[in-house]
Design an enzyme around this catalytic site. Sequence first.
Site, short mmCIF file in Angstrom:
data_model
loop_
_atom_site.label_atom_id
_atom_site.label_comp_id
_atom_site.label_asym_id
_atom_site.label_seq_id
_atom_site.Cartn_x
_atom_site.Cartn_y
_atom_site.Cartn_z
N TYR A 76 11.22 1.68 -5.12
CA TYR A 76 11.79 2.79 -4.09
C TYR A 76 12.93 3.93 -5.49
O TYR A 76 12.32 5.19 -5.09
CB TYR A 76 13.76 1.88 -3.47
CG TYR A 76 14.15 3.05 -3.19
CD1 TYR A 76 13.94 3.78 -2.25
CD2 TYR A 76 15.62 3.81 -3.60
CE1 TYR A 76 14.49 4.75 -1.24
CE2 TYR A 76 16.37 4.38 -2.82
CZ TYR A 76 16.24 5.18 -1.63
OH TYR A 76 16.86 6.04 -1.49
N TYR A 100 2.49 -7.12 -11.50
CA TYR A 100 2.59 -7.09 -10.34
C TYR A 100 3.09 -5.40 -9.65
O TYR A 100 3.74 -4.91 -9.27
CB TYR A 100 3.26 -7.50 -9.10
CG TYR A 100 3.07 -8.14 -7.54
CD1 TYR A 100 2.27 -7.44 -6.96
CD2 TYR A 100 3.81 -8.76 -6.77
CE1 TYR A 100 1.93 -7.51 -5.76
CE2 TYR A 100 3.95 -8.44 -5.61
CZ TYR A 100 2.74 -8.20 -5.00
OH TYR A 100 2.42 -8.20 -4.18
N ARG A 134 3.65 -0.64 -0.84
CA ARG A 134 5.13 -1.22 -0.98
C ARG A 134 6.46 -0.66 -1.91
O ARG A 134 7.62 -0.08 -1.57
CB ARG A 134 5.43 -3.03 -1.29
CG ARG A 134 4.96 -4.13 -0.27
CD ARG A 134 4.84 -5.01 -0.14
NE ARG A 134 4.50 -6.01 0.92
CZ ARG A 134 5.11 -6.08 2.63
NH1 ARG A 134 6.31 -5.61 2.21
NH2 ARG A 134 4.21 -6.71 3.35
N LYS A 167 -1.50 -8.64 -11.11
CA LYS A 167 -2.20 -8.84 -9.98
C LYS A 167 -1.73 -7.60 -9.47
O LYS A 167 -0.55 -6.41 -8.66
CB LYS A 167 -0.89 -10.17 -8.79
CG LYS A 167 -0.83 -9.84 -7.65
CD LYS A 167 -0.03 -11.09 -6.61
CE LYS A 167 -0.49 -10.11 -5.22
NZ LYS A 167 1.23 -11.22 -4.43
#
Length: 294
Positions: free
Chosen positions: A109, A135, A140, A164
């Site tokens: 965000y 990650y 997302r 990841k």
Amino acid sequence: MNQFIGTGVALITPFKEDLSIDFDALTRLIEYNIENGIEYLVISGTTGESVTVTPAEKKQLIEFIVKINNGRLPLVLGIGGNNTTSIIEEINQTDLTSIDALLSVSPYYSKPTQEGLYQHFKAVAEASPIPVILYNVPGRTSKNMEPSTTIRLANDFENIIAVKEAGNNVHQYLELLRTKPDDFLIISGDDDLALGVVLAGGAGVISVIGQGLPKEFSNMIRLGLAGKAKEAYKLHFALMPITAMIFAENNPAGIKAVCKHLGISNDHVRMPLVPATEKLQNQIKKALNDLGKS
């Protein structure tokens, strides 16, 4: 670091009809994955609906999974977000005695610059008493962590041991593999690309579908790690339809539908997520039947 070579699974959080945590179903899920060859378990990731699990519930989940696992597999714990200070506080306040590494998602965000991402993860690395797996999931977070930033972090902090990578970007995977330090692990966060990443030099995967089909998926990754591409792709092609299905609507609704049809858990999710539609449920059931699962 060898603990994180192979297949890890991002565990769902099973819920009862009243949306309380279903610990019996969680026990079945853990035992099913351990018995079928998964290399490590990931607690409180995106697939575990971490954003709608309360801090008290997260503590319960950690304690319960540590108890059920009983030292059998390495455990990775998700601690991440877009408030660096609160993440450091959570790291400091969490009992990490039985946790082998943190999985820390890139800030979402806020859309920081690459320097902001570096400073964020520098703070995480300096606070963490255990290894850290970065990650990157721009689908997302709305912000891609570029390979140069990931590699800068890998070179600067010994306890940042892996990333990841879940950008669904083949070129970015290859750039990471080309430029990474020798002892830094590139872990796929994309189930559909995992085999190709492994064959190119990746360390394995943190999988969603893997917890529903742990034997088949982990065997595929092990074959890939051994360079047995032809045998591995045979499994990959068989798993392609259901791998696509579980992400068709939202994650983890798809994998929870798989677990429901396997008799492991119910498919309840917390809002704003909703369960898989009847159409997708029927498609998943047929795909499982085609794979010899009932």
